[in-house]
Design a protein around this motif. Structure first.
Motif, mmCIF file in Angstrom:
data_model
loop_
_atom_site.group_PDB
_atom_site.id
_atom_site.type_symbol
_atom_site.label_atom_id
_atom_site.label_comp_id
_atom_site.label_asym_id
_atom_site.label_seq_id
_atom_site.Cartn_x
_atom_site.Cartn_y
_atom_site.Cartn_z
ATOM 1 N N GLU A 73 0.820 -1.207 0.000
ATOM 2 C CA GLU A 73 0.000 0.000 0.000
ATOM 3 C C GLU A 73 0.859 1.264 0.000
ATOM 4 O O GLU A 73 0.345 2.373 -0.150
ATOM 5 N N VAL A 74 2.172 1.091 0.217
ATOM 6 C CA VAL A 74 3.122 2.198 0.245
ATOM 7 C C VAL A 74 4.269 1.850 -0.704
ATOM 8 O O VAL A 74 4.623 0.674 -0.842
ATOM 9 N N GLU A 75 4.834 2.857 -1.334
ATOM 10 C CA GLU A 75 5.919 2.627 -2.283
ATOM 11 C C GLU A 75 7.099 1.914 -1.620
ATOM 12 O O GLU A 75 7.411 2.168 -0.444
ATOM 13 N N PRO A 76 7.787 1.038 -2.360
ATOM 14 C CA PRO A 76 8.943 0.336 -1.788
ATOM 15 C C PRO A 76 10.044 1.322 -1.422
ATOM 16 O O PRO A 76 10.233 2.337 -2.107
ATOM 17 N N PRO A 77 10.800 1.037 -0.363
ATOM 18 C CA PRO A 77 11.849 1.969 0.070
ATOM 19 C C PRO A 77 13.110 1.900 -0.780
ATOM 20 O O PRO A 77 13.955 2.799 -0.699
ATOM 21 N N LEU A 78 13.264 0.838 -1.577
ATOM 22 C CA LEU A 78 14.471 0.646 -2.370
ATOM 23 C C LEU A 78 14.116 0.515 -3.847
ATOM 24 O O LEU A 78 12.947 0.306 -4.206
ATOM 25 N N ALA A 79 15.127 0.642 -4.686
ATOM 26 C CA ALA A 79 14.915 0.559 -6.131
ATOM 27 C C ALA A 79 14.476 -0.839 -6.544
ATOM 28 O O ALA A 79 14.675 -1.824 -5.811
ATOM 29 N N ASP A 80 13.863 -0.915 -7.727
ATOM 30 C CA ASP A 80 13.470 -2.191 -8.351
ATOM 31 C C ASP A 80 12.429 -2.953 -7.527
ATOM 32 O O ASP A 80 12.380 -4.187 -7.552
ATOM 33 N N GLY A 81 11.596 -2.230 -6.781
ATOM 34 C CA GLY A 81 10.525 -2.876 -6.037
ATOM 35 C C GLY A 81 11.000 -3.731 -4.888
ATOM 36 O O GLY A 81 10.320 -4.683 -4.490
ATOM 37 N N ARG A 82 12.141 -3.345 -4.287
ATOM 38 C CA ARG A 82 12.711 -4.158 -3.217
ATOM 39 C C ARG A 82 12.310 -3.610 -1.844
ATOM 40 O O ARG A 82 12.216 -2.402 -1.638
ATOM 41 N N TYR A 83 12.107 -4.547 -0.901
ATOM 42 C CA TYR A 83 11.702 -4.224 0.459
ATOM 43 C C TYR A 83 12.678 -4.863 1.440
ATOM 44 O O TYR A 83 13.207 -5.957 1.178
ATOM 45 N N VAL A 84 12.883 -4.219 2.582
ATOM 46 C CA VAL A 84 13.733 -4.781 3.632
ATOM 47 C C VAL A 84 12.952 -5.864 4.367
ATOM 48 O O VAL A 84 11.859 -5.613 4.890
ATOM 49 N N ILE A 85 13.515 -7.050 4.417
ATOM 50 C CA ILE A 85 12.918 -8.172 5.146
ATOM 51 C C ILE A 85 13.547 -8.299 6.534
ATOM 52 O O ILE A 85 12.854 -8.498 7.531
ATOM 53 N N TYR A 86 14.873 -8.186 6.606
ATOM 54 C CA TYR A 86 15.597 -8.188 7.875
ATOM 55 C C TYR A 86 16.707 -7.154 7.804
ATOM 56 O O TYR A 86 17.359 -7.004 6.769
ATOM 57 N N GLY A 87 16.929 -6.441 8.924
ATOM 58 C CA GLY A 87 17.965 -5.422 8.963
ATOM 59 C C GLY A 87 18.791 -5.504 10.227
ATOM 60 O O GLY A 87 18.533 -6.317 11.123
ATOM 61 N N CYS A 88 19.786 -4.642 10.318
ATOM 62 C CA CYS A 88 20.695 -4.597 11.463
ATOM 63 C C CYS A 88 19.920 -4.306 12.738
ATOM 64 O O CYS A 88 19.164 -3.328 12.799
ATOM 65 N N PRO A 89 20.093 -5.096 13.795
ATOM 66 C CA PRO A 89 19.342 -4.863 15.041
ATOM 67 C C PRO A 89 19.875 -3.699 15.860
ATOM 68 O O PRO A 89 19.206 -3.228 16.779
#
Length: 351
Positions: A73-89
């Motif tokens: 429902e919101v634009e992806p944060p990264l190029a090419d339609g990529r989304y963060v699944i897991y990030g640095c804690p």
């Protein structure tokens, strides 16, 4: 696009904080993990210390944005339609590295594909792709149903994440050694866990008692005193875990409390058993391939703490026997085992 259907779910998880062997701190994070076909997706990423964007300490507005991104429902944060699944804690910065994937609609379905380790705005799938993970095709209705229960409208007052998001952590410390309690409270606060000290829970209101998730007893607290504390929490309707402190060793006590705060289902944990045996070995049972570290803490006759790292490596699923350095575990000693999201403590058993 071909991909077999996978089930999608969410479950509470944590990245265990702690006081590490060299005195560094590792922050505690509670988050919702993605459950694919009944198993945490994080377990497929061996040796990865990371959390999903659905963390309990994220401000409500940002949390909602993360959910709506996953709902497309919101634009992806990264190029090419990529989304963060897991990030640095620790910092959640892309520069530290993140697991990303393309999330897209395919008819009524949702597909997660092209998983990769990403440190820049664009990603080289050939070099940094997770070639053995995905694609996953999820039924669109089930997928939306799982995520939508985290939206603010699912909460009681409409002001924050829904009721299934792990709550903040507070611990009540009860003991006779004020200096040890003060150091323990400081260590817990340093990794993101609220900690209070009291000598008498009768002076604490029921509303306050319900705000705690664990109670840690020092060794000098009598059984009658412990019973009175438990009764007070029961009368307040508080669901807490009780921790009997093994020794006045801050990293050991922190690890015990971290384990008590873990409310995830045992089947969704990577590290499920630790035993330090009299034959000088540690028995470790893991459910998925993961990196495990073992640290020994020993108290000498003057009650000084000695620390030694005894193992750090990737273990495959199953039971493992790990030899321990005899010098590290003589006398009164304890083993702390850590892996992604799990921590266990075991006292050394001697003949």
């Amino acid at each position: 696009m071909s991909a077999e259907y996978a089930t999608f779910g969410l479950a509470p998880a944590m990245r265990a904080g702690g006081v590490l062997a060299h005195g560094d701190y590792q922050v505690h994070r509670d988050f919702m993990d993605f459950i694919v076909d009944g198993r945490p997706l994080l377990f497929q990423l061996t040796d990865l210390d990371a959390v999903s964007p659905l963390a309990s300490d994220v401000p409500p507005a940002i949390f909602t944005t993360h959910v709506r991104r996953l709902l497309l429902e919101v634009e992806p944060p990264l190029a090419d339609g990529r989304y963060v699944i897991y990030g640095c804690p620790e910092c959640e910065s892309l520069e530290c590295g993140a697991v990303t994937a393309v999330i897209e609609r395919d008819g009524a379905d949702i597909v997660w594909r092209d998983f990769a380790w990403q440190t820049y705005e664009t990603v080289d799938l050939e070099q940094n792709g997770y070639h053995g993970i995905g694609p996953f095709r999820f039924d669109g209705f089930q997928y939306r149903q799982e995520l939508e229960r985290l939206l603010p409208t699912a909460s009681a007052d409409g002001s924050g994440p829904g009721p299934d998001v792990p709550a903040g952590r507070r611990v009540l410390l009860i003991g006779a050694r004020v200096a040890v309690l003060a150091k323990l409270a400081a260590a817990l606060r340093a990794i993101g866990i609220g900690a209070d000290i009291t000598a008498d829970v009768a002076q604490v209101s029921p509303d306050e008692l319900r705000g705690y998730r664990a109670v840690a007893f020092g060794r000098a607290i009598t059984e009658d005193e412990r019973t009175a504390v438990r009764q007070a929490f029961t009368r307040a309707g508080a669901d807490v875990a009780y921790v009997d402190g093994l020794a006045p060793v801050i990293p050991v006590l922190v690890a015990q409390i971290e384990h008590a705060l873990d409310r995830s289902a045992p089947a969704q944990r990577c590290l499920v058993r630790l035993a330090a045996a009299a034959d000088g070995t540690a028995g470790v049972h893991v459910t998925s391939s993961c990196r495990v570290s073992l640290v020994a803490y020993r108290l000498d006759r003057l009650y000084r703490t000695h620390t030694q790292e005894v193992f750090d490596g990737v273990l495959e699923p199953g039971e493992h026997r790990i030899p321990l350095d005899a010098r590290a575990v003589k006398g009164q000693s304890f083993i702390v085992a850590r892996t992604m999201g799990s921590v266990l403590v075991a006292p050394m058993v001697h003949h």
